[in-house]
Design an enzyme around this catalytic site. Structure first.
Site, PDB file in Angstrom:
ATOM      1  N   ALA A   1      89.832 -65.407  17.405  1.00  0.00           N
ATOM      2  CA  ALA A   1      90.992 -64.976  16.617  1.00  0.00           C
ATOM      3  C   ALA A   1      90.666 -63.683  15.863  1.00  0.00           C
ATOM      4  CB  ALA A   1      91.403 -66.080  15.644  1.00  0.00           C
ATOM      5  N   PRO A   2      91.663 -62.814  15.689  1.00  0.00           N
ATOM      6  CA  PRO A   2      93.086 -62.981  16.035  1.00  0.00           C
ATOM      7  C   PRO A   2      93.442 -62.703  17.491  1.00  0.00           C
ATOM      8  CG  PRO A   2      92.771 -60.883  14.938  1.00  0.00           C
ATOM      9  CD  PRO A   2      91.424 -61.576  14.908  1.00  0.00           C
TER      10      PRO A   2
ATOM     11  N   GLY B   1      92.351 -59.764  19.403  1.00  0.00           N
ATOM     12  CA  GLY B   1      92.289 -58.375  19.851  1.00  0.00           C
ATOM     13  C   GLY B   1      91.220 -58.113  20.888  1.00  0.00           C
TER      14      GLY B   1
ATOM     15  N   GLU C   1      88.380 -70.732  18.840  1.00  0.00           N
ATOM     16  CA  GLU C   1      88.568 -70.426  17.414  1.00  0.00           C
ATOM     17  C   GLU C   1      88.587 -71.731  16.631  1.00  0.00           C
ATOM     18  OE1 GLU C   1      88.673 -69.148  13.900  1.00  0.00           O
ATOM     19  OE2 GLU C   1      88.558 -67.651  15.512  1.00  0.00           O
TER      20      GLU C   1
ATOM     21  N   CYS D   1      82.037 -56.835  11.474  1.00  0.00           N
ATOM     22  CA  CYS D   1      82.717 -55.697  10.853  1.00  0.00           C
ATOM     23  C   CYS D   1      82.232 -55.529   9.414  1.00  0.00           C
ATOM     24  CB  CYS D   1      84.232 -55.850  10.922  1.00  0.00           C
ATOM     25  SG  CYS D   1      84.878 -57.401  10.264  1.00  0.00           S
TER      26      CYS D   1
END
Length: 340
Positions: free
Chosen positions: A141-142, A144, A162, A265
């Protein structure tokens, strides 16, 4: 079609930077990044500088939009300079801040493009997915990166997992919005604790992507609740353990000779390089793969941290290249341990 969403941009500008988080980042990242932190901090704290890339959906190709993007000065990521760059992947970048409108989810209609931080495409490209391979997106998820994987190739089997139920619904909707029904049939969506995937499906996959839960620096910096932000600082030290457990599970799920890509990230060394070092030190059958070529060929689009990334790459936000943070490491499983 390319009118910027001023209201949304102003909304982001109206957000308040969480001083507790910024002070925490200042203390940690000024040491880990050195002088580079000054520019990174400036970009992260200035949403008006943020950029958004446009990943075109090959299953409902937007030819008119592509023409508009060219007219507006957008260019494709790497412009084919990356080794093994899939011709089917079209991701457009602009040097200037701004974004085009997002498309609404409509049942039965495929979206034409996906907006993303361009650096988030690098883990997908590093995986080098080929037609017919079995691939696991462990923390999907989400959605991309799952969408991006399907722009690269047509896998024989794609398992999107997820653990969070709310994010799982988001993942399902994303897949339904971009992928045609015939291809949906080769995709499995599950809600399993990723730490148990390796035991559930040992040596099942040719490729595994672990886009791990992490500090998510951009989002965290704009936390609206200072008390919760302070609590997250204390909880943050537990993230590397979770990330290591997810990687160990992913290694079990990977066949001998298979490829694993780890990404986050966050700028945090504890969640990036230190996690990979622990895996390499504790798994004799796991070898790091050199992805420095990505940094060499993509330097015109991304800025990479110059030091401290022995086994991976760290994209850091820069002026005119406001992508990242994004850490990427690529590993190969040499042989089976035979222990489940």
């Amino acid at each position: 079609m390319l009118t910027q969403l001023k209201a949304k941009s102003e909304g982001k500008l109206a957000k308040q930077i969480c001083k507790v988080v910024l002070d925490h980042f200042e203390k940690q990242y000024s040491k880990e990044l050195g002088d580079a932190w000054n520019t990174v901090r400036e970009i992260l704290t200035s949403p008006s500088c943020w950029q958004y890339a446009v990943l075109l959906n090959r299953f409902n190709y937007p030819f008119e939009l592509e023409k508009d993007l060219h007219l507006k000065g957008y260019h494709t990521l790497s412009q084919g300079s990356l080794p093994n760059y899939p011709k089917s992947v079209k991701c457009y970048l602009s040097r200037t801040p701004g974004r085009i409108p997002s498309e609404r989810h409509q049942i039965g209609n495929l979206k034409k493009y996906y907006l993303l931080n361009a650096a988030s495409l690098l883990p997908v490209l590093a995986l080098e997915l080929r037609d017919g391979e079995k691939v696991l997106d462990l923390c999907a998820a989400p959605g991309g990166k799952s969408i991006a994987l399907l722009q690269c190739a047509c896998p024989g089997y794609l398992h999107c997992n997820e653990y969070d139920s709310l994010r799982l619904r988001w993942l399902r909707q994303t897949l339904e919005s971009f992928i045609p029904q015939p291809l949906i049939n080769v995709i499995k969506v599950s809600e399993l604790d990723g730490r148990k995937m390796g035991d559930a499906q040992p040596e099942m996959f040719d490729k595994v992507l672990v886009d791990a839960p992490c500090s998510n620096d951009r989002s965290w910096l704009f936390s609206s609740d200072s008390q919760k932000a302070s609590c997250r600082i204390s909880q943050r030290r537990n993230l590397p353990l979770l990330q290591i457990e997810l990687l160990r599970s992913a290694i079990k799920a990977l066949r001998p000779g298979g490829i694993l890509v780890y990404s986050t990230c966050t700028l945090s060394k504890a969640e990036n390089q230190d996690v990979i070092s622990e895996i390499l030190n504790s798994h004799g059958n796991i070898m790091p793969m050199d992805i420095k070529g990505i940094a060499r060929t993509c330097s015109h689009d991304f800025t990479f941290a110059p030091t401290g990334q022995e086994c991976g790459l760290l994209v850091i936000p820069d002026k005119g290249k406001a992508w990242g943070p994004m850490y990427v490491a690529k590993l190969k499983k040499s042989w089976s341990t035979g222990k489940w």
